[in-house]
Motif scaffolding. Structure first.
Motif, PDB file in Angstrom:
ATOM      1  N   MET A 181       0.836  -1.169   0.000  1.00 18.87           N
ATOM      2  CA  MET A 181       0.000   0.000   0.000  1.00 18.87           C
ATOM      3  C   MET A 181       0.890   1.244   0.000  1.00 18.87           C
ATOM      4  SD  MET A 181      -3.115   0.893   2.562  1.00 18.87           S
ATOM      5  CE  MET A 181      -3.848  -0.666   2.158  1.00 18.87           C
ATOM      6  N   ASN A 182       0.585   2.193  -0.867  1.00 25.37           N
ATOM      7  CA  ASN A 182       1.364   3.416  -0.988  1.00 25.37           C
ATOM      8  C   ASN A 182       1.022   4.358   0.163  1.00 25.37           C
ATOM      9  OD1 ASN A 182       2.675   5.734  -1.699  1.00 25.37           O
ATOM     10  ND2 ASN A 182       1.860   5.829  -3.783  1.00 25.37           N
ATOM     11  N   THR A 183       1.957   4.526   1.077  1.00 22.79           N
ATOM     12  CA  THR A 183       1.696   5.339   2.266  1.00 22.79           C
ATOM     13  C   THR A 183       1.732   6.830   1.964  1.00 22.79           C
ATOM     14  OG1 THR A 183       4.029   5.283   2.880  1.00 22.79           O
ATOM     15  CG2 THR A 183       2.573   3.599   3.866  1.00 22.79           C
ATOM     16  N   ARG A 184       2.140   7.218   0.740  1.00 22.48           N
ATOM     17  CA  ARG A 184       2.133   8.631   0.367  1.00 22.48           C
ATOM     18  C   ARG A 184       0.898   8.980  -0.455  1.00 22.48           C
ATOM     19  NH1 ARG A 184       8.245   8.734  -1.392  1.00 22.48           N
ATOM     20  NH2 ARG A 184       7.216   8.521  -3.378  1.00 22.48           N
ATOM     21  N   ASP A 185       0.075   8.000  -0.738  1.00 18.31           N
ATOM     22  CA  ASP A 185      -1.179   8.214  -1.463  1.00 18.31           C
ATOM     23  C   ASP A 185      -2.097   9.058  -0.572  1.00 18.31           C
ATOM     24  OD1 ASP A 185      -3.851   7.952  -2.397  1.00 18.31           O
ATOM     25  OD2 ASP A 185      -3.362   6.055  -3.382  1.00 18.31           O
ATOM     26  N   ARG A 221      -5.235   9.384  -0.455  1.00 16.64           N
ATOM     27  CA  ARG A 221      -6.385   8.641   0.075  1.00 16.64           C
ATOM     28  C   ARG A 221      -5.998   7.837   1.312  1.00 16.64           C
ATOM     29  NH1 ARG A 221      -7.647   5.358  -5.038  1.00 16.64           N
ATOM     30  NH2 ARG A 221      -5.406   5.491  -4.961  1.00 16.64           N
ATOM     31  N   VAL A 222      -4.828   7.236   1.279  1.00 12.95           N
ATOM     32  CA  VAL A 222      -4.341   6.469   2.425  1.00 12.95           C
ATOM     33  C   VAL A 222      -4.093   7.405   3.604  1.00 12.95           C
ATOM     34  CG1 VAL A 222      -2.424   5.061   3.302  1.00 12.95           C
ATOM     35  CG2 VAL A 222      -3.344   4.633   1.009  1.00 12.95           C
ATOM     36  N   ILE A 223      -3.471   8.536   3.335  1.00 15.36           N
ATOM     37  CA  ILE A 223      -3.181   9.508   4.392  1.00 15.36           C
ATOM     38  C   ILE A 223      -4.478   9.990   5.036  1.00 15.36           C
ATOM     39  CG2 ILE A 223      -2.288  11.833   4.842  1.00 15.36           C
ATOM     40  CD1 ILE A 223      -0.171  11.221   2.611  1.00 15.36           C
ATOM     41  N   LYS A 224      -5.461  10.335   4.226  1.00 14.64           N
ATOM     42  CA  LYS A 224      -6.744  10.825   4.757  1.00 14.64           C
ATOM     43  C   LYS A 224      -7.478   9.735   5.535  1.00 14.64           C
ATOM     44  CE  LYS A 224      -7.802  14.574   1.581  1.00 14.64           C
ATOM     45  NZ  LYS A 224      -8.777  15.096   0.618  1.00 14.64           N
ATOM     46  N   THR A 225      -7.440   8.520   5.021  1.00  9.52           N
ATOM     47  CA  THR A 225      -8.106   7.411   5.707  1.00  9.52           C
ATOM     48  C   THR A 225      -7.465   7.155   7.064  1.00  9.52           C
ATOM     49  OG1 THR A 225      -8.764   6.386   3.625  1.00  9.52           O
ATOM     50  CG2 THR A 225      -8.693   4.956   5.559  1.00  9.52           C
ATOM     51  N   LYS A 226      -6.141   7.099   7.088  1.00  9.82           N
ATOM     52  CA  LYS A 226      -5.457   6.874   8.368  1.00  9.82           C
ATOM     53  C   LYS A 226      -5.725   8.019   9.338  1.00  9.82           C
ATOM     54  CE  LYS A 226      -1.811   3.631   7.609  1.00  9.82           C
ATOM     55  NZ  LYS A 226      -0.387   3.362   7.820  1.00  9.82           N
ATOM     56  N   ARG A 227      -5.735   9.244   8.849  1.00  5.65           N
ATOM     57  CA  ARG A 227      -6.021  10.381   9.717  1.00  5.65           C
ATOM     58  C   ARG A 227      -7.428  10.256  10.299  1.00  5.65           C
ATOM     59  NH1 ARG A 227      -6.009  15.206   6.600  1.00  5.65           N
ATOM     60  NH2 ARG A 227      -3.826  14.762   6.259  1.00  5.65           N
ATOM     61  N   ALA A 228      -8.397   9.860   9.479  1.00  9.85           N
ATOM     62  CA  ALA A 228      -9.777   9.684   9.969  1.00  9.85           C
ATOM     63  C   ALA A 228      -9.840   8.582  11.016  1.00  9.85           C
ATOM     64  CB  ALA A 228     -10.715   9.371   8.799  1.00  9.85           C
ATOM     65  N   ILE A 229      -9.122   7.483  10.782  1.00 13.02           N
ATOM     66  CA  ILE A 229      -9.084   6.382  11.747  1.00 13.02           C
ATOM     67  C   ILE A 229      -8.453   6.856  13.052  1.00 13.02           C
ATOM     68  CG2 ILE A 229      -8.032   4.133  12.264  1.00 13.02           C
ATOM     69  CD1 ILE A 229      -8.335   3.491   9.222  1.00 13.02           C
ATOM     70  N   HIS A 230      -7.320   7.539  12.950  1.00 18.43           N
ATOM     71  CA  HIS A 230      -6.608   8.012  14.145  1.00 18.43           C
ATOM     72  C   HIS A 230      -7.463   9.001  14.930  1.00 18.43           C
ATOM     73  CE1 HIS A 230      -2.373   6.999  12.375  1.00 18.43           C
ATOM     74  NE2 HIS A 230      -3.180   5.964  12.398  1.00 18.43           N
ATOM     75  N   ASP A 231      -8.054   9.957  14.223  1.00 13.59           N
ATOM     76  CA  ASP A 231      -8.883  10.958  14.907  1.00 13.59           C
ATOM     77  C   ASP A 231     -10.076  10.312  15.606  1.00 13.59           C
ATOM     78  OD1 ASP A 231      -7.145  12.908  14.015  1.00 13.59           O
ATOM     79  OD2 ASP A 231      -8.483  13.668  12.443  1.00 13.59           O
ATOM     80  N   ALA A 232     -10.731   9.390  14.920  1.00 13.02           N
ATOM     81  CA  ALA A 232     -11.887   8.706  15.518  1.00 13.02           C
ATOM     82  C   ALA A 232     -11.446   7.891  16.728  1.00 13.02           C
ATOM     83  CB  ALA A 232     -12.560   7.802  14.481  1.00 13.02           C
ATOM     84  N   PHE A 233     -10.328   7.199  16.600  1.00 14.91           N
ATOM     85  CA  PHE A 233      -9.837   6.378  17.701  1.00 14.91           C
ATOM     86  C   PHE A 233      -9.493   7.232  18.917  1.00 14.91           C
ATOM     87  CE2 PHE A 233      -6.400   4.251  20.028  1.00 14.91           C
ATOM     88  CZ  PHE A 233      -7.054   3.090  20.379  1.00 14.91           C
ATOM     89  N   LEU A 234      -8.762   8.327  18.695  1.00 18.46           N
ATOM     90  CA  LEU A 234      -8.383   9.194  19.810  1.00 18.46           C
ATOM     91  C   LEU A 234      -9.612   9.804  20.471  1.00 18.46           C
ATOM     92  CD1 LEU A 234      -5.200  10.883  18.315  1.00 18.46           C
ATOM     93  CD2 LEU A 234      -5.305   9.169  20.127  1.00 18.46           C
ATOM     94  N   SER A 235     -10.595  10.143  19.678  1.00 20.61           N
ATOM     95  CA  SER A 235     -11.846  10.665  20.228  1.00 20.61           C
ATOM     96  C   SER A 235     -12.522   9.627  21.121  1.00 20.61           C
ATOM     97  CB  SER A 235     -12.767  11.079  19.080  1.00 20.61           C
ATOM     98  OG  SER A 235     -14.012  11.462  19.566  1.00 20.61           O
TER      99      SER A 235
END
Length: 181
Positions: free
Chosen positions: A1-5, A7-21
């Motif tokens: 998976m391309n970690t500089r893509d 879409r990947v960056i936005k998805t991971k950010r959404a996952i991280h933000d939701a998790f931290l919340s």
């Protein structure tokens, strides 16, 4: 998976933000992938493309948190030349930043899931000391540094400002026993 893509960056950010919340409102054991996916507005399958399970995500974010804390310590060069100044600044920083207070990663409910955090953090601090000091990078010195930072971290976490002088005195004595013989 391309970690500089993007879409990947936005998805991971959404996952991280939701998790931290979620982690700020409930213990790790009560967070489900289903709930996280709903809040992050992703499919559960998308979550599993990036993480094995909720505990894997927790570990990744915990390590990021510890790396960030280690980066706040900008005076590692004092370790070998002025241990007193190093200890004073470290103590001041740990109290001022309140690393452990109100941080969901270090709450009593989540502590059982971060057992390897102390080792990880001590390793990071040891690496930084070895990079910025004339201390030889040997297995023995890495073990000594891990021992030193593990003990110091425990003292800083479970004691308050009233214990500062005693903690610094003990830490300096341990430092001298380990590194100046």
């Amino acid at each position: 998976m391309n970690t500089r893509d993007l879409r990947v960056i936005k998805t991971k950010r959404a996952i991280h933000d939701a998790f931290l919340s979620l982690l700020r409102t409930k213990p790790l054991a009560k967070i489900s992938v289903t709930e996280l996916a709903r809040i992050a507005e992703i499919n559960k399958g998308t979550f599993y493309l990036h993480y094995r399970d909720i505990y894997d995500l927790y570990h990744v974010l915990l390590c990021e948190e510890l790396d960030q804390i280690a980066e706040e310590i900008t005076f590692f060069d004092l370790f070998s030349i002025d241990i007193d100044a190093f200890m004073q600044r470290l103590f001041s920083l740990s109290l001022g930043s309140q690393f452990f207070q109100n941080n969901p990663f270090f709450s009593p409910e989540n502590a059982p899931y971060s057992q390897d955090a102390l080792h990880y953090f001590c390793s990071r601090l040891s690496e930084k000391v070895l990079q910025e000091n004339a201390l030889e990078n040997t297995a023995e010195n890495r073990l000594k540094l891990t021992f030193f930072f593990a003990g110091l971290g425990t003292l800083l976490r479970y004691h308050d400002e009233k214990s500062q002088e005693t903690i610094i005195a003990i830490s300096k004595q341990v430092y001298h026993n380990l590194f100046t013989r």
